[in-house]
Design a protein around this motif. Structure first.
Motif, short mmCIF file in Angstrom:
data_model
loop_
_atom_site.label_atom_id
_atom_site.label_comp_id
_atom_site.label_asym_id
_atom_site.label_seq_id
_atom_site.Cartn_x
_atom_site.Cartn_y
_atom_site.Cartn_z
N PRO A 173 11.56 -8.46 -2.27
CA PRO A 173 11.88 -7.24 -3.04
C PRO A 173 11.93 -6.04 -2.09
CG PRO A 173 10.07 -8.47 -4.06
CD PRO A 173 10.29 -9.07 -2.70
N ASP A 174 12.51 -4.96 -2.54
CA ASP A 174 12.55 -3.74 -1.73
C ASP A 174 11.13 -3.26 -1.43
OD1 ASP A 174 15.29 -3.76 -1.78
OD2 ASP A 174 15.45 -2.39 -3.48
N ASP A 175 10.95 -2.67 -0.25
CA ASP A 175 9.67 -2.08 0.09
C ASP A 175 9.37 -0.94 -0.90
OD1 ASP A 175 7.33 -1.61 1.41
OD2 ASP A 175 8.23 -1.15 3.35
N VAL A 176 8.10 -0.69 -1.13
CA VAL A 176 7.68 0.30 -2.12
C VAL A 176 7.68 1.68 -1.48
CG1 VAL A 176 5.85 0.96 -3.71
CG2 VAL A 176 6.27 -1.45 -3.23
N TYR A 177 8.44 2.60 -2.05
CA TYR A 177 8.55 3.94 -1.47
C TYR A 177 7.21 4.66 -1.46
CZ TYR A 177 9.51 8.93 -1.20
OH TYR A 177 9.47 10.25 -0.85
N SER A 178 6.42 4.45 -2.49
CA SER A 178 5.16 5.18 -2.60
C SER A 178 4.02 4.51 -1.86
CB SER A 178 4.77 5.34 -4.08
OG SER A 178 4.62 4.07 -4.69
N PHE A 179 4.31 3.47 -1.09
CA PHE A 179 3.24 2.81 -0.34
C PHE A 179 2.69 3.76 0.72
CE2 PHE A 179 1.56 0.35 3.20
CZ PHE A 179 0.75 -0.56 2.55
N VAL A 180 1.35 3.93 0.71
CA VAL A 180 0.69 4.80 1.69
C VAL A 180 -0.59 4.14 2.15
CG1 VAL A 180 1.61 6.94 0.70
CG2 VAL A 180 -0.59 6.07 -0.08
N GLY A 181 -1.06 4.58 3.30
CA GLY A 181 -2.37 4.16 3.77
C GLY A 181 -2.41 2.70 4.19
N ARG A 182 -3.59 2.11 4.06
CA ARG A 182 -3.86 0.70 4.41
C ARG A 182 -3.56 0.43 5.87
NH1 ARG A 182 -6.62 0.07 -0.21
NH2 ARG A 182 -5.35 -0.35 -2.07
N GLU A 183 -3.74 1.43 6.74
CA GLU A 183 -3.37 1.24 8.15
C GLU A 183 -4.12 0.09 8.80
OE1 GLU A 183 -4.20 4.14 6.84
OE2 GLU A 183 -2.48 5.49 7.08
N ASP A 184 -5.41 -0.01 8.53
CA ASP A 184 -6.20 -1.07 9.16
C ASP A 184 -5.75 -2.45 8.70
OD1 ASP A 184 -7.65 0.86 10.47
OD2 ASP A 184 -9.37 0.78 9.10
N GLN A 185 -5.52 -2.59 7.39
CA GLN A 185 -5.09 -3.89 6.87
C GLN A 185 -3.70 -4.25 7.37
OE1 GLN A 185 -6.36 -1.40 5.07
NE2 GLN A 185 -8.03 -2.17 3.77
N VAL A 186 -2.80 -3.26 7.41
CA VAL A 186 -1.45 -3.52 7.92
C VAL A 186 -1.51 -3.97 9.37
CG1 VAL A 186 0.76 -2.47 8.52
CG2 VAL A 186 -0.28 -2.01 6.28
N ALA A 187 -2.31 -3.27 10.18
CA ALA A 187 -2.41 -3.62 11.59
C ALA A 187 -2.97 -5.03 11.76
CB ALA A 187 -3.28 -2.60 12.31
N GLU A 188 -3.99 -5.35 10.98
CA GLU A 188 -4.61 -6.68 11.07
C GLU A 188 -3.62 -7.77 10.69
OE1 GLU A 188 -8.10 -9.23 8.76
OE2 GLU A 188 -8.05 -7.04 8.58
N LEU A 189 -2.90 -7.57 9.59
CA LEU A 189 -1.95 -8.58 9.14
C LEU A 189 -0.75 -8.68 10.08
CD1 LEU A 189 -2.08 -7.78 5.32
CD2 LEU A 189 -2.75 -9.95 6.37
N GLU A 190 -0.26 -7.54 10.53
CA GLU A 190 0.90 -7.55 11.42
C GLU A 190 0.58 -8.30 12.70
OE1 GLU A 190 4.38 -4.46 12.89
OE2 GLU A 190 2.44 -3.68 12.23
#
Length: 792
Positions: A93-110
């Motif tokens: 699905p399209d990425d969520v425009y209102s997605f914010v934050g979660r920097e630590d989780q995004v970095a860990e998963l990426e």
């Protein structure tokens, strides 16, 4: 969402099979019987949902139809496989425009999903967990877009429907959809999930494909959908913990921090209202509890109502009888999100869900398992299992051993359900059980370590039912965690019904030893004042004596000496005090101490003298020593040095010989501080060191801290600033978290640091002290504020 490319046109096998069957005059059921192939398989083949039957199935069908060699060849040709083009699905699905934050989780998963080389035989798998509406899907989709280029052979996305309207996908249905996306022929028997899983894994072998399995019901639903190829990766989201899946890295989402919540609102509302009113923007975020779903709904309300100011929405969220009503639209609803989690509960979860719906009986922010057991009137072990099941469903959060918390909006929902399932009588009974638990814990400590003649005369064994197996240290550790909730319960009881008010005096008197030992004297004053304020306490003779007697001691320790004198005077007028010599002596001695602190020295000497007179008559040497201590304190304040020494010497000789470690500490510490005030630092230091040793022997770390505080004052007066700082920092390490003592030690440490020409450090200590005093509304804040200068 981009559709997957397709392989080849549908096979003509279905029409060919149907023609031969009808020519033979056979129904699907009859053909199944004579050929030994299931009816479902025949239906699937004739409909074209399965295009290439196995060779064995082809032979069975040809034999059952009685085909000639020519007809047999036609049937085999129609069912023959042709080389297919590989399907590359692009299903994210399209990425969520209102997605914010979660920097630590995004970095860990990426980092996990972009590893340079996959480990042989290991599929990279991560599971994002958390309560409904916490933003699991948004994070999964955002992350999938970030790493999509590392998986060039495709990205599969499937909502497993684990929590939501309708039923979850079965394993067979899920495999069918995934295989269809990959262009893979399913098994002849559509119910054969093992064969389907094998074909699915074969299709992914050697390919780099990212599989996003959203909204999983449980581990059993997910396990057959995991690829067997280490070149693939899987990202799962679920409202249930998936610890049964081996080798899965788990990422647990919490609510958004305030600033991220404000940023999310800004993106959704898409005008300048958020930036123009940061105070109310923050209020909205906090009223939504930082829950992304709630923030989306709040933002949507604002976006749909351009004439609203943020204050309008804040008012609605604050004043609505049910905040959840305001956080709902036609297609999204916080209440419905919670109900989806409950609806997905399995038979194993039934009792846990029943317990969950009654947790609105609890008023506090956090819930201890013993309190929950009392509320629900169930054994602790049973409740513990149920609460852990609720943790697995992310309906509550475990914040420590046997301690739980729920989101504010979940609590709002639970209060609704509890109100619907219980009546006032049931709610009051639950509250009484919690009060009884606190009473039992308090009186168990009192009768184990802090008993006295009055308490023993009043005590009934039923008061400690259920607490006999706990030590004082265990109970105090429990109160350390529960005290704020206990104070709230006492407040409610003071305003509650007759049964609650009737047990208030007993309850508070069970709590006061804890308040004294932990130096929570302001809490002790508050609790005691509440108990004294209900008429039921005055009507009970033992309570009428014990409450003012012990609340006076809490007031004295809190520095509220005027109130201490008033309460102790009231206690001395109670018949039960006068009926017990030791209680009467101690009341006179304590009253004398408070009068000394107020400078009313002649009255102090008279009061302590009356205590000594009774002690001499009853032969109580320890009580006599305590009275002589007060006489010595008063003499020191009057400058009568010889009288001070005489009284102290006689008191110390007795207390060293007969006193307990606690009695020795108390007397020696006060004598040492009295000598400090008189400028006799050597005597002060000697007594305070002995007091520290007695406190250490007694195992009272707070008493040790007080002795160290006194030694710090002595060394500062001697000019030994390094040693003074050492003593005060050691004291601070113990009392940190006990606001009154901490503020006092920080203030004194500041003076030492200033004398050592370290003004910045001194100001830092005073600022910390001021913050504590202001936060708790202490009038001493003004004194500390003056130390910091006119700009503070």
């Amino acid at each position: 969402m981009a559709p997957p490319s397709r392989m080849t046109p549908m096979s003509e096998f279905g029409p060919v099979l149907r023609k031969f069957r009808k020519t033979a005059g056979l129904s699907q059921e009859r053909l199944a019987a004579v050929a030994g192939v299931s009816v479902e398989a025949i239906k699937t083949l004739e409909s074209g949902r399965r295009r290439h039957p196995r060779s064995g199935t082809l032979k069975l069908l040809a034999d059952g139809l009685g085909l000639t060699e020519t007809q047999r060849s036609q049937l085999l040709a129609a069912g023959a496989r042709t080389k297919a083009r590989v399907t590359i699905p692009r299903e994210l699905p399209d990425d969520v425009y209102s997605f914010v934050g979660r920097e630590d989780q995004v970095a860990e998963l990426e980092k996990t999903f972009t590893a340079q080389e996959p480990r042989p035989g290991v599929v990279v798998t991560s599971a994002i967990g958390g309560m409904g509406g916490i933003g699991k899907t948004a994070l999964a989709i955002h992350l999938a877009h970030l790493v999509a280029d590392r998986y060039p052979d495709g990205q599969l996305y499937l909502n497993l429907g684990g929590f939501g309207p309708g039923r979850p996908l079965t394993v067979t249905e899920a495999l069918g959809r995934l295989m269809d996306s990959l262009g893979v022929q399913g098994p002849d028997d559509p119910g054969d999930s093992h064969e389907a899983a094998a074909r699915y894994r074969s299709a992914l072998a050697g390919r780099r494909v990212l599989v996003v399995l959203d909204n999983a019901a449980d581990a059993a639903q997910v396990a057959p959908l995991l690829p067997g190829a280490s070149t693939c990766a899987v990202l799962i989201t679920s409202r249930r913990t998936l610890t049964a899946l081996p080798g899965v890295a788990h990422v647990l989402l919490d609510v958004l921090p305030d600033q991220d919540g404000i940023e999310m609102l800004t993106r959704i509302v898409d005008d300048d209202r958020i930036a123009a009113d940061p105070v109310n923007a923050l209020a909205i975020v906090r009223l939504c509890g930082g829950l992304p779903l709630a923030l989306h709904l709040a933002g949507a309300r604002l976006a749909d109502e351009p004439s609203w100011g943020l204050a309008d929405l804040v008012h609605r969220l604050e004043t609505s009888r049910n905040r959840l009503d305001e956080l709902s639209t036609t297609d999204r609803d916080v209440r419905a999100s919670i109900e989806f989690s409950l609806a997905a509960a399995t038979d194993r979860d039934t009792e846990a869900v029943e317990a969950f719906k009654l947790l609105g009986l609890h008023e506090g922010d956090e819930l201890n398992v013993r309190v929950a057991a009392a509320l629900l009137d169930l054994p602790v072990d049973d409740v513990s299992l149920r609460l852990e099941r609720l943790v697995d469903l992310y309906l509550i959060e475990s914040v420590g051993p046997h301690r739980y918390r729920m989101h504010d909006l979940v609590r709002s929902y639970v209060k609704e359900t509890t109100a619907a399932l219980t009546d006032e009588r049931a709610r009051e009974a639950a509250q009484l059980r919690v009060l009884q638990l606190c009473l039992a814990m308090g009186w168990q400590t009192r009768m184990t370590r802090f008993s006295d003649d009055l308490s023993e005369a009043w005590y009934d064994a039923s008061w400690t039912t259920g607490a006999a197996q706990f030590t004082v240290d265990e109970i105090f550790a429990w109160f350390d965690e529960e005290i704020e909730e206990v104070i709230s319960a006492v407040r409610r009881a003071a305003a509650g019904g007759p049964q609650q008010r009737a047990m208030l005096a007993r309850l508070v008197l069970g709590l006061l030893p804890y308040c004294y030992v932990r130096r929570r004297h302001s809490d002790g004053v508050l609790l005691g004042t509440l108990a004294i304020g209900v008429k039921e306490s005055a009507e009970e003779p033992f309570a009428a004596a014990l409450l003012p007697f012990e609340v006076a001691q809490q007031c004295g320790s809190a520095g509220q000496h005027v109130r201490a004198v008033e309460y102790m005077t009231t206690a001395l007028a109670a018949p039960k005090i006068r009926a017990y010599d030791r209680a009467y002596i101690e009341a006179e001695v304590f009253l004398g101490h408070y009068l000394v602190e107020l400078g009313r020295l002649d009255e102090a000497i008279a009061s302590a003298g009356r205590g000594v007179e009774v002690a001499l008559r009853s032969g109580d040497e320890v009580a006599e020593a305590e009275g002589r201590l007060i006489l010595g304190l008063a003499a020191g304040r009057q400058g009568r040095t010889a009288a001070q020494d005489r009284e102290f010497d006689r008191a110390v000789e007795v207390i060293r010989r007969l006193g307990t470690a606690h009695e020795r500490y108390w007397l020696l510490c006060l004598a040492g501080l009295s000598y400090y005030e008189a400028g006799r630092l050597d005597e002060s230091s000697a007594y305070l060191e002995e007091a520290r040793a007695a406190a250490t022997e007694d195992g009272d770390e707070f008493a040790v801290a007080e002795a160290l505080e006194g030694l710090g004052r002595v060394e500062s007066a001697r000019g030994h600033l390094d040693l003074a700082e050492q003593h005060l920092r050691a004291s601070l390490q113990v009392v940190q978290g006990t606001w009154q003592a901490e503020a006092r030690v920080r203030e004194r440490l500041g003076h030492v640091l200033l004398a050592a020409a370290r003004p910045a450090e001194a100001n830092a200590q005073w600022r910390s002290a001021l913050d504590l005093l202001v936060r708790h509304g202490s009038p001493q804040a003004d004194e500390v504020r003056r130390l910091l200068g006119p700009d503070v």
